[in-house]
Write an enzyme that holds these catalytic residues in place. Structure first.
Site, PDB file in Angstrom:
ATOM      1  N   HIS A   1      -7.349  -5.937  -0.220  1.00 48.50           N
ATOM      2  CA  HIS A   1      -6.202  -5.047  -0.027  1.00 48.50           C
ATOM      3  C   HIS A   1      -5.162  -5.664   0.902  1.00 48.50           C
ATOM      4  CE1 HIS A   1      -4.094  -1.241  -0.099  1.00 48.50           C
ATOM      5  NE2 HIS A   1      -4.087  -1.181   1.221  1.00 48.50           N
TER       6      HIS A   1
ATOM      7  N   SER B   1       0.818  -1.199   0.000  1.00 45.38           N
ATOM      8  CA  SER B   1       0.000   0.000   0.000  1.00 45.38           C
ATOM      9  C   SER B   1       0.863   1.266   0.000  1.00 45.38           C
ATOM     10  CB  SER B   1      -0.966  -0.058   1.192  1.00 45.38           C
ATOM     11  OG  SER B   1      -1.963   0.922   1.107  1.00 45.38           O
TER      12      SER B   1
ATOM     13  N   ASP C   1      -9.059  -5.781  -4.522  1.00 42.55           N
ATOM     14  CA  ASP C   1      -8.718  -4.636  -3.672  1.00 42.55           C
ATOM     15  C   ASP C   1      -9.745  -3.529  -3.876  1.00 42.55           C
ATOM     16  OD1 ASP C   1      -7.549  -2.481  -2.331  1.00 42.55           O
ATOM     17  OD2 ASP C   1      -5.525  -3.027  -2.945  1.00 42.55           O
TER      18      ASP C   1
END
EC number: 3.1.1.-
Length: 263
Positions: free
Chosen positions: A241, A84, A213
């Site tokens: 995610h 991320s 995601d």
């Protein structure tokens, strides 16, 4: 495991998370003989830095930079796995220490290029998300009025719907207890100098796309790949995610494959 086959992984978490989110991956990779370090960035996990002390991207990345700086010339190059928003700290680390990194693995991560500002890929996505899409996530500012810095704290509803929707409920509950307020990587934090071709641009990059995601949508992941093509693209089609929770075994299999090919 023979020494030549033993690789060193350094795991970098995303926004509001900490080293704790890698517990499944760390356990699995160590069980098959690899050396694994999961890093808490500043003001994350159990790192004691206060948010107000983070004035630059280097401040936020200090624990990662100190770890890489401590590695000697005889140490093996590391495989840097970034999740991320951790992709931007990983890019900074590789820009400073390119000779110490075998490859960067971007796990549904923000992957900067060497043309735009470091925060560009993050801010481009954030601007496209309507305010109501953040649900109970809290945003705010800190620092100097003339150059404000921004922070965020994911809310439990946002995490359940957009980050952990395919992950075990136990891991969602763990996250609800452990997430912390983190700085958002904006231009005011990251500065106005792009990452260099001579540093970050020389390091091998692999991107792992997570197909389910809801936070960094699959089409945006592919946009980043097209924007700054990596050496290889891999996919985990049914991962949310938090692939380290929803598909830990598949993720670890890909990381071992990457280690064999690129480290």
């Amino acid at each position: 495991m023979e020494k030549n086959n033993k690789k060193r992984f350094v795991l970098v978490h995303g926004l509001c998370h900490g080293a704790w989110c890698w517990y499944k991956v760390k356990t699995h990779l160590e069980a098959v003989g690899h050396c694994v370090t999961a890093v808490d960035l500043a003001a994350s996990g159990i790192n004691m830095t206060r948010l107000e002390e983070i004035q630059t991207l280097k401040d936020y990345c200090k624990p990662l930079l100190e770890l890489l700086n401590s590695l000697g010339s005889d140490d093996d190059k590391v495989i840097l796995v970034a999740h991320s928003m951790g992709g931007i700290p990983a890019a900074l680390a590789s820009d400073i220490f390119p000779s110490k990194i075998a490859t960067i693995v971007f796990l549904t991560a923000f992957m900067p290029d060497t043309r735009n500002l470091p925060a560009y890929v993050y801010q481009k996505l954030i601007r496209s998300v309507p305010q109501e899409g953040w649900l109970d996530t809290v945003f705010g500012t800190y620092g100097k009025h003339e150059c404000p810095l921004e922070f965020a704290l994911f809310g439990p509803k946002f995490m359940a719907k957009n980050l952990y929707q395919l992950s075990p409920v136990q891991d969602l509950e763990l996250a609800k207890m452990l997430v912390r307020v983190n700085p958002i990587i904006t231009n005011n934090l990251a500065g106005t100098r792009s990452f260099s071709e001579e540093g970050y641009g020389t390091v091998t990059r692999i991107y792992i796309v997570c197909g389910e995601d809801m936070a960094v949508p699959e089409d945006y992941q592919w946009w980043m790949i097209k924007n700054f093509p990596p050496k290889e693209v891999m996919e985990i089609k049914c991962a949310d995610h938090m692939a380290m929770f929803s598909k830990p075994h598949k993720l670890c299999a890909l990381l071992v494959e990457i280690a064999c090919k690129y480290a």
